[in-house]
Design a protein around this motif. Sequence first.
Motif, PDB file in Angstrom:
ATOM      1  N   LYS A  18      27.864 -26.059 -53.452  1.00 33.37           N
ATOM      2  CA  LYS A  18      27.019 -27.248 -53.248  1.00 33.37           C
ATOM      3  C   LYS A  18      26.857 -27.056 -51.329  1.00 33.37           C
ATOM      4  O   LYS A  18      27.721 -28.336 -51.761  1.00 33.37           O
ATOM      5  N   HIS A  19      26.384 -26.824 -51.019  1.00 37.92           N
ATOM      6  CA  HIS A  19      26.991 -26.557 -49.773  1.00 37.92           C
ATOM      7  C   HIS A  19      26.421 -27.443 -48.697  1.00 37.92           C
ATOM      8  O   HIS A  19      25.080 -26.946 -48.175  1.00 37.92           O
ATOM      9  N   ALA A  59      25.387 -26.053 -45.177  1.00 37.73           N
ATOM     10  CA  ALA A  59      24.860 -25.454 -45.431  1.00 37.73           C
ATOM     11  C   ALA A  59      23.029 -25.496 -44.844  1.00 37.73           C
ATOM     12  O   ALA A  59      21.446 -24.953 -45.107  1.00 37.73           O
ATOM     13  N   LEU A  60      22.963 -26.651 -46.477  1.00 39.04           N
ATOM     14  CA  LEU A  60      21.353 -26.894 -46.781  1.00 39.04           C
ATOM     15  C   LEU A  60      20.916 -27.778 -45.685  1.00 39.04           C
ATOM     16  O   LEU A  60      19.532 -27.347 -45.345  1.00 39.04           O
ATOM     17  N   ARG A  61      21.105 -28.473 -45.250  1.00 42.34           N
ATOM     18  CA  ARG A  61      21.253 -29.098 -43.435  1.00 42.34           C
ATOM     19  C   ARG A  61      20.819 -27.282 -42.300  1.00 42.34           C
ATOM     20  O   ARG A  61      19.003 -28.212 -41.919  1.00 42.34           O
ATOM     21  N   VAL A  62      20.798 -26.688 -41.940  1.00 41.47           N
ATOM     22  CA  VAL A  62      20.565 -25.184 -41.188  1.00 41.47           C
ATOM     23  C   VAL A  62      19.352 -24.771 -41.968  1.00 41.47           C
ATOM     24  O   VAL A  62      18.611 -24.796 -41.355  1.00 41.47           O
ATOM     25  N   TRP A  63      19.795 -24.725 -43.609  1.00 42.58           N
ATOM     26  CA  TRP A  63      18.556 -23.973 -43.903  1.00 42.58           C
ATOM     27  C   TRP A  63      16.879 -25.130 -43.534  1.00 42.58           C
ATOM     28  O   TRP A  63      15.967 -24.065 -43.094  1.00 42.58           O
ATOM     29  N   LEU A  64      17.343 -25.901 -43.674  1.00 42.65           N
ATOM     30  CA  LEU A  64      16.383 -26.969 -43.114  1.00 42.65           C
ATOM     31  C   LEU A  64      15.839 -27.496 -41.693  1.00 42.65           C
ATOM     32  O   LEU A  64      15.451 -28.254 -41.287  1.00 42.65           O
ATOM     33  N   GLY A  65      16.304 -26.577 -40.685  1.00 42.01           N
ATOM     34  CA  GLY A  65      16.685 -26.872 -39.269  1.00 42.01           C
ATOM     35  C   GLY A  65      15.370 -26.613 -38.717  1.00 42.01           C
ATOM     36  O   GLY A  65      14.951 -27.405 -37.462  1.00 42.01           O
ATOM     37  N   HIS A  66      14.622 -26.021 -39.097  1.00 39.71           N
ATOM     38  CA  HIS A  66      12.990 -26.304 -38.737  1.00 39.71           C
ATOM     39  C   HIS A  66      12.302 -27.172 -38.734  1.00 39.71           C
ATOM     40  O   HIS A  66      11.701 -28.037 -38.118  1.00 39.71           O
ATOM     41  N   MET A 124      28.781 -20.069 -37.095  1.00 42.10           N
ATOM     42  CA  MET A 124      27.476 -20.907 -37.865  1.00 42.10           C
ATOM     43  C   MET A 124      27.373 -21.926 -35.796  1.00 42.10           C
ATOM     44  O   MET A 124      25.967 -21.432 -35.616  1.00 42.10           O
ATOM     45  N   ASP A 160      25.658 -19.001 -33.902  1.00 37.21           N
ATOM     46  CA  ASP A 160      25.042 -18.102 -34.241  1.00 37.21           C
ATOM     47  C   ASP A 160      23.487 -19.760 -34.153  1.00 37.21           C
ATOM     48  O   ASP A 160      21.925 -19.082 -33.874  1.00 37.21           O
TER      49      ASP A 160
END
Length: 198
Positions: free
Chosen positions: A111-112, A115-122, A184, A187
């Motif tokens: 449960k990262h 990474a969840l925040r980056v996934w919602l980076g839009h 990251m 990236d």
Amino acid sequence: MVNPPPRSRAEPATLPATAWAVLGMLSFGEELTGYEIRKWAEHILRFFYWSPAMSQIYAELKRLEKAGYATSRTDVAGDGRPRRVYAITPDGRDALAAWAADAPIGPPVLKHGPALRVWLGHLAGPERLRQVVTEQRDRAQRLVEEAEYSRRVAATGTGWAHAELVARWAVRYHEAERDLADRMLADLDELAARRPSG
């Protein structure tokens, strides 16, 4: 109401993994208070499994006593105050050994949050994403240093060879997490450079 038949010594009770972790801390041969168990968990266990609240520890100790896997007694601390200490029973040691050898091992649950925040980076700006990942990188570096300290302490203890190996693994794990955060960040920079300006 009919009582269930007693368990045989070869059939461990069905307990959550957290109870087995607490029992594991008692398996090193010392009587421990709930507070001491918490300190031990913070010393090594938190790097790879669990950082329990005191309420969780006491709930699991009660469960272990009910199962016959731990006992407790009142002891007098060095300052004269009474305290409750816990010890593993022979049945508890047998059950823990059986669980460690035979219980199914599921995959780690990741449960990262970063990474969840980056996934919602839009939905966030690039500066905020860099801040989130930078904080994760810095946190991973702190954990590397803390795990290395725990590894050095474990290396000095008699009978702690396996604890030292797990602490060594924790050092490598958090080094990898730190390095992944650095990648990251690179990236994110690359993604920002590809975006049209204006």
